[in-house]
Structures are given as structure tokens and as C-alpha cells.
Design an enzyme around this catalytic site. Structure first.
Site, PDB file in Angstrom:
ATOM      1  N   PRO A  34       0.266 -38.357 -94.777  1.00  7.37           N
ATOM      2  CG  PRO A  34      -0.841 -37.035 -96.318  1.00  7.37           C
ATOM      3  CD  PRO A  34       0.000 -38.258 -96.220  1.00  7.37           C
ATOM      4  CG  MET A  35      -0.893 -41.057 -90.844  1.00  9.83           C
ATOM      5  SD  MET A  35       0.221 -42.087 -89.843  1.00  9.83           S
ATOM      6  CE  MET A  35       1.703 -41.043 -89.821  1.00  9.83           C
ATOM      7  CB  ALA A  36      -6.913 -37.925 -89.510  1.00 10.65           C
ATOM      8  CD  GLN A  88      -3.769 -36.462 -98.203  1.00 17.87           C
ATOM      9  OE1 GLN A  88      -4.460 -36.673 -97.216  1.00 17.87           O
ATOM     10  NE2 GLN A  88      -3.094 -37.425 -98.830  1.00 17.87           N
ATOM     11  CB  CYS A 119      -9.493 -40.982 -97.249  1.00 16.31           C
ATOM     12  SG  CYS A 119     -10.203 -41.068 -95.586  1.00 16.31           S
ATOM     13  N   GLY A 245       3.828 -44.303 -93.036  1.00 23.85           N
ATOM     14  CA  GLY A 245       2.677 -43.949 -92.227  1.00 23.85           C
ATOM     15  C   GLY A 245       2.798 -44.481 -90.819  1.00 23.85           C
ATOM     16  NE  ARG A 246      -0.907 -48.982 -90.562  1.00 22.59           N
ATOM     17  CZ  ARG A 246      -1.202 -50.277 -90.615  1.00 22.59           C
ATOM     18  NH1 ARG A 246      -1.863 -50.851 -89.628  1.00 22.59           N
ATOM     19  NH2 ARG A 246      -0.827 -51.002 -91.651  1.00 22.59           N
TER      20      ARG A 246
END
Length: 388
Positions: A34-36, A88, A119, A245-246
Site C-alpha cells: 500500500p502506498m499513499a 489496508q 507507517c 513498493g517503490r
């Protein structure tokens, strides 16, 4: 991915036992972190076109769902046919987290729930949430137990970091508490909250957690930039799956590369600029359809920078795409790109997304004084805006 109810390991495309999370089979064993502001329905749709896996929503605040905040409700919407539906949640109160999970499950809006205990953002940790909460493992256990009870047959997982800082490692105790209270898997970003996104991920922490948490799968996260990184992480740590993620920012095709590498197939060369251009254009169309053209293009601007990373397109093009405001303008800019250009050597590993850190973790006053405390912040103090 398919849903199953068998408890024995299912066969996988790679020949190893497939990753099972509750009743879900995740094959290949790959999860989108999960990435905002990133992992909305358009991005998840684009990523899953390249390979199967578990694709998780942006972080959503449990308190906001309980209060039926419109933005948060939109964030737990899914594209047509998207399955499994993975959300999430972040919260600091067992009652509030349980109520949020119950609302999603009762409305048949979710197939998997992940709880964020990793987080590092100050507005989260200063309320005792995210990576701060594992410092109180009894409170964490109560939140997990409440979520599991509310979820019924829907699997609940937890996302952790190594700890708050090098003096306060919490992952093993938190992982055991999660396992013992019904979590179906534990995911570890192998950095501390203080480290944020700086330096290298410490994969040895993943191996340590895997050795301790023996009854549910352990997944590793951190520095998966290319497909061979995932193969190496599985081999070096013994973990059951990888969380990306990234590394996939501006590179949704990474999930296809992962599927190939984990199945023992050759990984395709990086796309040419022309091939990348087509993906970027499609991403823009998906965002415009989901958010509306104006807001969709605002969202696309950051993605444009990530897509262009490693391609020799020049500063003017980066600037123009960073200010794109319409689909027509997007098409005009993309038409100026030379489709034959290729990624520079090593471009896959160029930094994308957050690179900040280290930074002191902001905690509630006295938060570390009593690890056995079951007292969390007042749930009413939780922010009512989701997304991290």
C-alpha cells in the site's frame, strides 16, 4: 489468484508450495505494498495486467470508515472485476478497527484486510499508530484480535517495520502477537521507522522474523527493484513471499518480470520509451475515468516523473509532463517522445518515491514507558483523512 479453502499447500507455477493467506492463494507470492496517493484502483488495475498477486489499497483510516467519510469510502472502492479486494486499515483502538472491518465485511466490500503497524509518518506515529503501536504489543494483540473476530472468513494480515529505531526493535514480539491472535500472515518492511526510506533494507530482520513466526507466512519488503531481487530475498531469508513498493513506481510491468523470474522464465528487457509511453497513456486514461479528468491528471503528474526515470528524455519533457492538465495535453507531450530510446544502464535501480531519512520518530509523550499498557490514544483524536 484464486480463492481456496484447503489448508494444505496448493501447487504453484514455480513448483514451490503456493503462498496461502487464509483462504487466498497468492501465486506468484507477490504483494503490492500500500502506498499513499499511488495504489488506487487505476494503478492496481494496470499492475495486475502484468501478473497475478495480491494488490492492496492505499492506507485507509478505520475511524474515517466508521464515520463514513466520503473520501475514505471512495478509497475502498474497486474496479469492475477486481479480485481479491484488498484493503489496508490504520487504527489505534480495537473497538474502532473492529467496527471498520465489520462494516466492510458485512457489506461484502473486501476479501482481505491488512493492518498497518509500520507507517513512519509523524501525523500517524504521534497518535501512537503505525510503526509506534508495536511498542505496546498487548494493545497490538487486542487490535488484531478485534479485526480477526470482525472479519470472519476474510483473512487479516499485519504490516510491520523492524522497530521504532535501533534501540527499540519490535518486529518479533509484534509478529508473534499477530500470529497468536489470528493473523493469517505477517509482512515486514526491513527498515526501522527512524530509518524511513534511507539506506539499505536489512533482510536479516526478515530471516529473524521468519525463524520466530512459524505458523503463518512471513513476507519481506524492502529494496525489491528488479525481479532477481525477489528471488534472492526468498533464498536468503526463507520468507514466503515478497512485498513490492517503490520498485514498481512508474514500472507496473515489474509484476510481469516477477512472475517470470519466480517461475524460472527469462525476464524480458526493459521496455523501450515507445512501449513505456503507451503504458503511461493508458494510466492517464484510467486515472481520468476513475477520478475525473482534472483530478486524474493531477494524480498522474507524480507518476510521469517515475515513468521517465532512467530514460534520456531531457529536462523540458520532464517539466511539461510534470504540469500536464488534460488527456489531450498528455497525448501531445507523449507524441514528442522518441519511441526508440531505451533505458540507460542501471536505470531500473534509480530511486523512485520516498528517499528521506533518517528522521527521529515522533511519539506520544511517555509512549515507551509502559510496553504492557493497553491504553492507546483517544480514538476521537484519529485523523479523518485517509491515505497516509
Amino acid at each position: 489468484m484464486s480463492a481456496v479453502t484447503e489448508s494444505s499447500p496448493a501447487p504453484s507455477r514455480s513448483g514451490r508450495p503456493a503462498l496461502t493467506i487464509g483462504g487466498l492463494v497468492v501465486d506468484p507470492p507477490v504483494v503490492l505494498a500500500p502506498m499513499a496517493g499511488v495504489t488506487d484502483a487505476p494503478f492496481r488495475t494496470l499492475c495486475r495486467r502484468y501478473g497475478a498477486g495480491l494488490y492492496v489499497s492505499e492506507m485507509v483510516l478505520a475511524q474515517a470508515l466508521v464515520h463514513r467519510n466520503p473520501k475514505s469510502d471512495h478509497m475502498v472502492s474497486f474496479a469492475e472485476g477486481e479480485t481479491p479486494r484488498s484493503v489496508q486499515l490504520y487504527g489505534t483502538s480495537p473497538d474502532v478497527v473492529g467496527a471498520a472491518v465489520r462494516r466492510l465485511v458485512d457489506a461484502d466490500r473486501v476479501d482481505h484486510v491488512d493492518l498497518n503497524f509500520g507507517c513512519p509518518v509523524p501525523k500517524v506515529t504521534r497518535l501512537g499508530g503505525g510503526a509506534a503501536l508495536p511498542a505496546r504489543p498487548r494493545l497490538l494483540a487486542a487490535i488484531v484480535a478485534a479485526a480477526v473476530a470482525a472479519a470472519g472468513r476474510v483473512p487479516v494480515t499485519v504490516k510491520l517495520r523492524i522497530g521504532i529505531d535501533d534501540e527499540h526493535h519490535t518486529a518479533v514480539a509484534a509478529g508473534l502477537a499477530a500470529q497468536d491472535n489470528g493473523a493469517s500472515a505477517v509482512l515486514l518492511h526491513a527498515r526501522t521507522a527512524e530509518q524511513r526510506y534511507a539506506g539499505s533494507a536489512d533482510w536479516s530482520a526478515i530471516a529473524e522474523l521468519k525463524a520466530a513466526v512459524r505458523h503463518v507466512p512471513v513476507l519481506g519488503n524492502g529494496d525489491i527493484w528488479e525481479a532477481h531481487d525477489a528471488v534472492r530475498m526468498l533464498a536468503e531469508t526463507g520468507c514466503d513471499g515478497v512485498v513490492v513498493g517503490r520498485g514498481c513506481l512508474g514500472r507496473p510491468w515489474l509484476f510481469g518480470d516477477l512472475a517470470d523470474a519466480l517461475a524460472g522464465r527469462p525476464v524480458r528487457p526493459a521496455p523501450t520509451l515507445g512501449e513505456m509511453r503507451d503504458v503511461l497513456a493508458e494510466h492517464g486514461r484510467l486515472l481520468a475515468a476513475w477520478h475525473g479528468e482534472r483530478h486524474g491528471m493531477l494524480q498522474l503528474r507524480k507518476h510521469c516523473g517515475w515513468y521517465l526515470t532512467g530514460y534520456p528524455v531531457g529536462a523540458a519533457m520532464r517539466r511539461d509532463l510534470g504540469l500536464v492538465s488534460s488527456l489531450a495535453e498528455l497525448d501531445d507531450h507523449l507524441a514528442r517522445l522518441d519511441p526508440t530510446l531505451t533505458l540507460v544502464a542501471g536505470g531500473e535501480r534509480f530511486a523512485r518515491g520516498h528517499t528521506d531519512g533518517p528522521r527521529r520518530v515522533v511519539l506520544p509523550q511517555g509512549w515507551l514507558d509502559d510496553p504492557d499498557s493497553m491504553v492507546g490514544p483517544d480514538p476521537a483524536s484519529d485523523l479523518l483523512v485517509s491515505g497516509g
